[in-house]
Design a protein around this motif. Structure first.
Motif, PDB file in Angstrom:
ATOM      1  N   ILE A  46       0.809  -1.227   0.000  1.00 25.62           N
ATOM      2  CA  ILE A  46       0.000   0.000   0.000  1.00 25.62           C
ATOM      3  C   ILE A  46       0.839   1.273   0.000  1.00 25.62           C
ATOM      4  CG2 ILE A  46      -1.893  -1.173   1.186  1.00 25.62           C
ATOM      5  CD1 ILE A  46      -1.044   0.348   3.748  1.00 25.62           C
ATOM      6  N   ARG A  47       2.164   1.126   0.097  1.00 27.50           N
ATOM      7  CA  ARG A  47       3.011   2.315   0.229  1.00 27.50           C
ATOM      8  C   ARG A  47       3.600   2.810  -1.089  1.00 27.50           C
ATOM      9  NH1 ARG A  47       1.493   4.087   5.225  1.00 27.50           N
ATOM     10  NH2 ARG A  47       1.405   2.321   6.674  1.00 27.50           N
ATOM     11  N   ASN A  48       3.262   2.185  -2.210  1.00 34.83           N
ATOM     12  CA  ASN A  48       3.878   2.604  -3.468  1.00 34.83           C
ATOM     13  C   ASN A  48       3.158   3.810  -4.080  1.00 34.83           C
ATOM     14  OD1 ASN A  48       1.625   1.660  -5.049  1.00 34.83           O
ATOM     15  ND2 ASN A  48       2.431  -0.426  -4.889  1.00 34.83           N
ATOM     16  N   LEU A  49       3.767   4.384  -5.107  1.00 31.39           N
ATOM     17  CA  LEU A  49       3.242   5.619  -5.703  1.00 31.39           C
ATOM     18  C   LEU A  49       1.928   5.371  -6.438  1.00 31.39           C
ATOM     19  CD1 LEU A  49       3.857   8.618  -6.014  1.00 31.39           C
ATOM     20  CD2 LEU A  49       5.106   8.104  -8.120  1.00 31.39           C
ATOM     21  N   GLU A  50       1.731   4.152  -6.959  1.00 29.81           N
ATOM     22  CA  GLU A  50       0.480   3.835  -7.657  1.00 29.81           C
ATOM     23  C   GLU A  50      -0.713   3.984  -6.711  1.00 29.81           C
ATOM     24  OE1 GLU A  50       3.675   2.786 -10.001  1.00 29.81           O
ATOM     25  OE2 GLU A  50       3.284   1.990  -7.992  1.00 29.81           O
ATOM     26  N   VAL A  51      -0.571   3.459  -5.492  1.00 25.23           N
ATOM     27  CA  VAL A  51      -1.644   3.605  -4.499  1.00 25.23           C
ATOM     28  C   VAL A  51      -1.784   5.077  -4.109  1.00 25.23           C
ATOM     29  CG1 VAL A  51      -2.385   3.025  -2.157  1.00 25.23           C
ATOM     30  CG2 VAL A  51      -1.407   1.253  -3.628  1.00 25.23           C
ATOM     31  N   SER A  52      -0.660   5.768  -3.961  1.00 25.33           N
ATOM     32  CA  SER A  52      -0.698   7.194  -3.600  1.00 25.33           C
ATOM     33  C   SER A  52      -1.468   8.010  -4.630  1.00 25.33           C
ATOM     34  CB  SER A  52       0.725   7.752  -3.472  1.00 25.33           C
ATOM     35  OG  SER A  52       1.420   7.149  -2.409  1.00 25.33           O
ATOM     36  N   ARG A  53      -1.379   7.621  -5.895  1.00 30.47           N
ATOM     37  CA  ARG A  53      -2.058   8.370  -6.946  1.00 30.47           C
ATOM     38  C   ARG A  53      -3.578   8.195  -6.900  1.00 30.47           C
ATOM     39  NH1 ARG A  53       2.483   6.414 -11.043  1.00 30.47           N
ATOM     40  NH2 ARG A  53       3.775   8.288 -11.181  1.00 30.47           N
ATOM     41  N   CYS A  54      -4.033   7.124  -6.254  1.00 26.66           N
ATOM     42  CA  CYS A  54      -5.467   6.815  -6.259  1.00 26.66           C
ATOM     43  C   CYS A  54      -6.151   7.032  -4.919  1.00 26.66           C
ATOM     44  CB  CYS A  54      -5.685   5.351  -6.688  1.00 26.66           C
ATOM     45  SG  CYS A  54      -5.086   4.957  -8.339  1.00 26.66           S
ATOM     46  N   VAL A  55      -5.367   7.108  -3.838  1.00 27.24           N
ATOM     47  CA  VAL A  55      -5.975   7.056  -2.503  1.00 27.24           C
ATOM     48  C   VAL A  55      -6.880   8.246  -2.189  1.00 27.24           C
ATOM     49  CG1 VAL A  55      -3.986   8.122  -1.345  1.00 27.24           C
ATOM     50  CG2 VAL A  55      -5.517   6.611  -0.058  1.00 27.24           C
ATOM     51  N   SER A  56      -6.536   9.437  -2.658  1.00 26.45           N
ATOM     52  CA  SER A  56      -7.353  10.605  -2.318  1.00 26.45           C
ATOM     53  C   SER A  56      -8.747  10.524  -2.918  1.00 26.45           C
ATOM     54  CB  SER A  56      -6.659  11.894  -2.770  1.00 26.45           C
ATOM     55  OG  SER A  56      -5.545  12.175  -1.941  1.00 26.45           O
ATOM     56  N   GLN A  57      -8.863   9.987  -4.137  1.00 29.48           N
ATOM     57  CA  GLN A  57     -10.192   9.904  -4.744  1.00 29.48           C
ATOM     58  C   GLN A  57     -11.043   8.822  -4.078  1.00 29.48           C
ATOM     59  OE1 GLN A  57     -10.221   8.739  -8.931  1.00 29.48           O
ATOM     60  NE2 GLN A  57      -8.143   7.913  -8.773  1.00 29.48           N
ATOM     61  N   VAL A  58     -10.399   7.770  -3.557  1.00 32.85           N
ATOM     62  CA  VAL A  58     -11.139   6.762  -2.800  1.00 32.85           C
ATOM     63  C   VAL A  58     -11.570   7.337  -1.450  1.00 32.85           C
ATOM     64  CG1 VAL A  58     -10.949   4.534  -1.596  1.00 32.85           C
ATOM     65  CG2 VAL A  58     -10.067   4.786  -3.931  1.00 32.85           C
ATOM     66  N   ALA A  59     -10.662   8.105  -0.818  1.00 34.56           N
ATOM     67  CA  ALA A  59     -10.952   8.694   0.492  1.00 34.56           C
ATOM     68  C   ALA A  59     -12.049   9.758   0.420  1.00 34.56           C
ATOM     69  CB  ALA A  59      -9.686   9.295   1.089  1.00 34.56           C
ATOM     70  N   GLU A  60     -12.346  10.248  -0.776  1.00 39.65           N
ATOM     71  CA  GLU A  60     -13.425  11.230  -0.958  1.00 39.65           C
ATOM     72  C   GLU A  60     -14.809  10.610  -0.800  1.00 39.65           C
ATOM     73  OE1 GLU A  60     -12.977  14.841  -3.883  1.00 39.65           O
ATOM     74  OE2 GLU A  60     -12.405  13.006  -4.910  1.00 39.65           O
ATOM     75  N   ILE A  61     -14.903   9.299  -0.992  1.00 36.74           N
ATOM     76  CA  ILE A  61     -16.203   8.628  -1.018  1.00 36.74           C
ATOM     77  C   ILE A  61     -16.792   8.575   0.390  1.00 36.74           C
ATOM     78  CG2 ILE A  61     -17.409   6.499  -1.614  1.00 36.74           C
ATOM     79  CD1 ILE A  61     -15.138   5.925  -3.622  1.00 36.74           C
ATOM     80  N   SER A  62     -17.958   9.157   0.566  1.00 37.02           N
ATOM     81  CA  SER A  62     -18.570   9.267   1.895  1.00 37.02           C
ATOM     82  C   SER A  62     -18.783   7.910   2.548  1.00 37.02           C
ATOM     83  CB  SER A  62     -19.914  10.008   1.798  1.00 37.02           C
ATOM     84  OG  SER A  62     -19.704  11.345   1.404  1.00 37.02           O
ATOM     85  N   GLU A  63     -19.190   6.919   1.767  1.00 34.64           N
ATOM     86  CA  GLU A  63     -19.439   5.588   2.308  1.00 34.64           C
ATOM     87  C   GLU A  63     -18.163   4.946   2.824  1.00 34.64           C
ATOM     88  OE1 GLU A  63     -22.793   6.519  -0.465  1.00 34.64           O
ATOM     89  OE2 GLU A  63     -20.613   6.786  -0.480  1.00 34.64           O
ATOM     90  N   VAL A  64     -17.055   5.202   2.151  1.00 39.01           N
ATOM     91  CA  VAL A  64     -15.756   4.686   2.611  1.00 39.01           C
ATOM     92  C   VAL A  64     -15.376   5.355   3.919  1.00 39.01           C
ATOM     93  CG1 VAL A  64     -13.276   4.566   2.112  1.00 39.01           C
ATOM     94  CG2 VAL A  64     -14.938   4.102   0.290  1.00 39.01           C
TER      95      VAL A  64
END
Length: 227
Positions: free
Chosen positions: A94-112
Protein backbone atom coordinates in the motif's frame (compact mmCIF):
# COMPACT_ATOMS: atom_id res chain seq x y z
CA UNK A 1 -2.25 9.78 35.33
CA UNK A 2 -5.32 9.29 33.17
CA UNK A 3 -4.99 8.10 29.58
CA UNK A 4 -5.67 10.57 26.79
CA UNK A 5 -6.43 10.57 23.08
CA UNK A 6 -3.82 12.10 20.78
CA UNK A 7 -5.05 13.15 17.33
CA UNK A 8 -2.47 14.01 14.67
CA UNK A 9 -3.70 15.54 11.40
CA UNK A 10 -1.92 17.20 8.53
CA UNK A 11 -0.90 17.13 4.91
CA UNK A 12 0.55 14.07 3.19
CA UNK A 13 4.21 13.25 3.82
CA UNK A 14 4.56 15.54 6.84
CA UNK A 15 5.79 12.64 8.96
CA UNK A 16 2.56 12.10 10.89
CA UNK A 17 3.00 8.34 11.08
CA UNK A 18 6.63 8.55 12.19
CA UNK A 19 5.72 10.93 15.00
CA UNK A 20 2.67 8.91 16.03
CA UNK A 21 4.70 5.70 16.21
CA UNK A 22 7.34 7.40 18.37
CA UNK A 23 4.73 8.76 20.77
CA UNK A 24 2.83 5.48 21.03
CA UNK A 25 6.03 3.59 21.80
CA UNK A 26 7.13 6.14 24.41
CA UNK A 27 3.73 6.21 26.13
CA UNK A 28 2.77 2.56 25.72
CA UNK A 29 -0.29 3.65 23.74
CA UNK A 30 -2.04 2.00 20.80
CA UNK A 31 -1.05 3.49 17.42
CA UNK A 32 -3.47 3.54 14.50
CA UNK A 33 -2.42 4.73 11.04
CA UNK A 34 -5.72 5.73 9.42
CA UNK A 35 -3.91 6.59 6.20
CA UNK A 36 -2.99 2.90 5.94
CA UNK A 37 -6.68 2.03 6.25
CA UNK A 38 -7.60 4.26 3.29
CA UNK A 39 -4.62 2.94 1.35
CA UNK A 40 -5.71 -0.64 2.01
CA UNK A 41 -9.22 0.07 0.72
CA UNK A 42 -7.63 1.73 -2.31
CA UNK A 43 -5.39 -1.31 -2.88
CA UNK A 44 -8.49 -3.53 -2.68
CA UNK A 45 -10.24 -1.33 -5.26
CA UNK A 46 -7.21 -1.42 -7.55
CA UNK A 47 -7.08 -5.22 -7.39
CA UNK A 48 -10.76 -5.34 -8.34
CA UNK A 49 -10.29 -2.88 -11.20
CA UNK A 50 -12.55 -0.31 -9.57
CA UNK A 51 -9.97 2.47 -9.52
CA UNK A 52 -6.92 3.69 -11.39
CA UNK A 53 -5.30 7.09 -11.76
CA UNK A 54 -7.90 8.18 -14.34
CA UNK A 55 -10.84 5.92 -13.45
CA UNK A 56 -13.13 5.33 -10.49
CA UNK A 57 -16.19 3.09 -10.38
CA UNK A 58 -17.63 4.48 -7.19
CA UNK A 59 -20.80 2.35 -7.05
CA UNK A 60 -18.98 -0.96 -7.55
CA UNK A 61 -16.58 -0.10 -4.73
CA UNK A 62 -19.40 0.94 -2.39
CA UNK A 63 -21.19 -2.34 -3.10
CA UNK A 64 -18.04 -4.29 -2.19
CA UNK A 65 -17.24 -2.49 1.07
CA UNK A 66 -18.80 -5.25 3.15
CA UNK A 67 -16.13 -7.57 1.73
CA UNK A 68 -13.33 -5.39 3.11
CA UNK A 69 -11.95 -6.39 6.52
CA UNK A 70 -9.07 -4.42 8.00
CA UNK A 71 -6.95 -5.35 11.00
CA UNK A 72 -3.72 -4.14 12.60
CA UNK A 73 -1.25 -6.71 13.94
CA UNK A 74 1.74 -5.62 16.01
CA UNK A 75 5.13 -6.60 14.56
CA UNK A 76 7.69 -6.87 17.37
CA UNK A 77 10.66 -6.66 14.99
CA UNK A 78 9.42 -3.45 13.39
CA UNK A 79 7.98 -2.00 16.59
CA UNK A 80 4.62 -1.03 15.11
CA UNK A 81 1.39 -2.59 13.88
CA UNK A 82 1.06 -3.55 10.23
CA UNK A 83 -2.20 -3.40 8.31
CA UNK A 84 -3.91 -6.57 7.08
CA UNK A 85 -6.50 -6.61 4.29
CA UNK A 86 -8.81 -9.62 4.46
CA UNK A 87 -6.19 -11.54 6.43
CA UNK A 88 -3.22 -10.64 4.22
CA UNK A 89 -0.39 -8.33 5.25
CA UNK A 90 -0.38 -5.47 2.72
CA UNK A 91 1.86 -3.04 4.62
CA UNK A 92 4.44 -2.84 1.81
CA UNK A 93 2.02 -3.03 -1.11
CA UNK A 94 0.00 0.00 0.00
CA UNK A 95 3.01 2.32 0.23
CA UNK A 96 3.88 2.60 -3.47
CA UNK A 97 3.24 5.62 -5.70
CA UNK A 98 0.48 3.84 -7.66
CA UNK A 99 -1.64 3.61 -4.50
CA UNK A 100 -0.70 7.19 -3.60
CA UNK A 101 -2.06 8.37 -6.95
CA UNK A 102 -5.47 6.82 -6.26
CA UNK A 103 -5.98 7.06 -2.50
CA UNK A 104 -7.35 10.60 -2.32
CA UNK A 105 -10.19 9.90 -4.74
CA UNK A 106 -11.14 6.76 -2.80
CA UNK A 107 -10.95 8.69 0.49
CA UNK A 108 -13.42 11.23 -0.96
CA UNK A 109 -16.20 8.63 -1.02
CA UNK A 110 -18.57 9.27 1.90
CA UNK A 111 -19.44 5.59 2.31
CA UNK A 112 -15.76 4.69 2.61
CA UNK A 113 -15.15 7.40 5.17
CA UNK A 114 -18.22 6.42 7.18
CA UNK A 115 -17.13 2.77 7.35
CA UNK A 116 -13.58 3.60 8.42
CA UNK A 117 -14.48 6.38 10.87
CA UNK A 118 -16.80 3.97 12.67
CA UNK A 119 -13.94 1.46 13.00
CA UNK A 120 -11.53 4.17 14.14
CA UNK A 121 -13.88 5.43 16.85
CA UNK A 122 -14.33 1.89 18.11
CA UNK A 123 -10.55 1.45 18.30
CA UNK A 124 -10.24 4.59 20.43
CA UNK A 125 -13.14 4.15 22.82
CA UNK A 126 -10.80 3.33 25.73
CA UNK A 127 -8.38 6.21 25.00
CA UNK A 128 -4.61 5.57 25.39
CA UNK A 129 -4.37 5.90 21.62
CA UNK A 130 -2.37 7.89 19.07
CA UNK A 131 -4.13 8.19 15.72
CA UNK A 132 -3.01 10.08 12.65
CA UNK A 133 -4.80 11.03 9.47
CA UNK A 134 -6.71 13.90 7.88
CA UNK A 135 -9.84 14.26 10.03
CA UNK A 136 -8.92 12.76 13.40
CA UNK A 137 -9.24 15.95 15.44
CA UNK A 138 -12.25 17.26 13.52
CA UNK A 139 -14.39 14.15 12.88
CA UNK A 140 -13.06 10.96 14.48
CA UNK A 141 -12.10 12.36 17.91
CA UNK A 142 -13.38 15.95 18.13
CA UNK A 143 -12.95 15.78 21.92
CA UNK A 144 -9.36 14.52 21.87
CA UNK A 145 -7.29 15.98 24.71
CA UNK A 146 -4.37 16.79 22.41
CA UNK A 147 -4.66 17.70 18.73
CA UNK A 148 -1.64 18.29 16.52
CA UNK A 149 -1.79 19.66 12.97
CA UNK A 150 1.36 19.07 10.95
CA UNK A 151 2.44 21.14 7.99
CA UNK A 152 5.45 21.59 5.75
CA UNK A 153 6.16 23.00 2.29
CA UNK A 154 5.17 20.84 -0.67
CA UNK A 155 8.75 20.76 -1.95
CA UNK A 156 10.12 19.63 1.41
CA UNK A 157 7.50 16.89 1.65
CA UNK A 158 8.17 15.76 -1.92
CA UNK A 159 11.90 15.53 -1.21
CA UNK A 160 11.25 13.36 1.86
CA UNK A 161 8.78 11.14 0.01
CA UNK A 162 11.08 10.78 -3.00
CA UNK A 163 13.95 9.66 -0.78
CA UNK A 164 11.69 7.21 1.06
CA UNK A 165 10.46 5.61 -2.17
CA UNK A 166 13.93 5.57 -3.75
CA UNK A 167 15.40 3.91 -0.66
CA UNK A 168 12.79 1.17 -1.10
CA UNK A 169 13.97 0.63 -4.67
CA UNK A 170 10.96 2.16 -6.40
CA UNK A 171 11.65 3.81 -9.75
CA UNK A 172 10.16 7.29 -9.43
CA UNK A 173 11.22 10.84 -10.25
CA UNK A 174 11.12 13.81 -7.91
CA UNK A 175 8.80 15.61 -10.34
CA UNK A 176 6.29 12.73 -10.19
CA UNK A 177 6.33 12.74 -6.41
CA UNK A 178 5.94 16.54 -6.18
CA UNK A 179 2.98 16.45 -8.57
CA UNK A 180 1.37 13.69 -6.48
CA UNK A 181 1.87 15.68 -3.26
CA UNK A 182 0.30 18.78 -4.79
CA UNK A 183 -2.63 16.87 -6.27
CA UNK A 184 -3.34 15.10 -2.97
CA UNK A 185 -3.20 18.43 -1.11
CA UNK A 186 -5.83 19.86 -3.43
CA UNK A 187 -8.17 16.86 -3.21
CA UNK A 188 -7.76 16.51 0.57
CA UNK A 189 -8.58 20.16 1.22
CA UNK A 190 -11.42 20.49 -1.32
CA UNK A 191 -13.48 17.32 -0.85
CA UNK A 192 -17.03 17.79 0.42
CA UNK A 193 -16.90 15.09 3.10
CA UNK A 194 -14.45 15.74 5.96
CA UNK A 195 -11.95 17.95 4.13
CA UNK A 196 -8.51 18.42 5.63
CA UNK A 197 -8.73 21.43 7.94
CA UNK A 198 -6.98 22.40 11.14
CA UNK A 199 -9.21 21.91 14.17
CA UNK A 200 -9.75 25.19 16.01
CA UNK A 201 -8.09 23.79 19.14
CA UNK A 202 -5.21 22.02 17.36
CA UNK A 203 -1.57 23.05 17.77
CA UNK A 204 0.05 23.57 14.36
CA UNK A 205 3.63 22.45 13.83
CA UNK A 206 5.56 23.33 10.68
CA UNK A 207 8.39 20.80 10.60
CA UNK A 208 10.10 22.04 7.43
CA UNK A 209 13.26 22.81 9.42
CA UNK A 210 12.84 20.38 12.32
CA UNK A 211 14.66 17.08 12.72
CA UNK A 212 12.62 14.03 13.74
CA UNK A 213 14.18 14.22 17.21
CA UNK A 214 13.37 17.92 17.63
CA UNK A 215 9.80 17.34 16.49
CA UNK A 216 9.35 14.36 18.83
CA UNK A 217 10.67 16.24 21.85
CA UNK A 218 8.47 19.24 21.06
CA UNK A 219 5.29 17.15 20.89
CA UNK A 220 6.29 14.95 23.85
CA UNK A 221 6.46 18.08 25.99
CA UNK A 222 2.94 18.97 24.85
CA UNK A 223 1.77 15.48 25.82
CA UNK A 224 3.37 15.78 29.26
CA UNK A 225 1.56 19.08 29.81
CA UNK A 226 -1.75 17.42 29.02
CA UNK A 227 -0.99 14.43 31.27
Amino acid sequence: MKDITIAIDGFSSTGKSTLAKQLAKQLGYVYVDTGAMYRAVTFFAMQKGFVSENHLDKELLINELNNVTLNFTFNKELGFAEVYLNGTNVENEIRNLEVSRCVSQVAEISEVRSKLVEQQQEMGKNKAIVMDGRDIGTVVFPNAELKIFMNSSATTRAERRFKELSDKGQQVTYEEVLQNVQERDYIDTHREDSPLVKATDAIEIDNSSLTKEEQFNLVLNLVKQKL
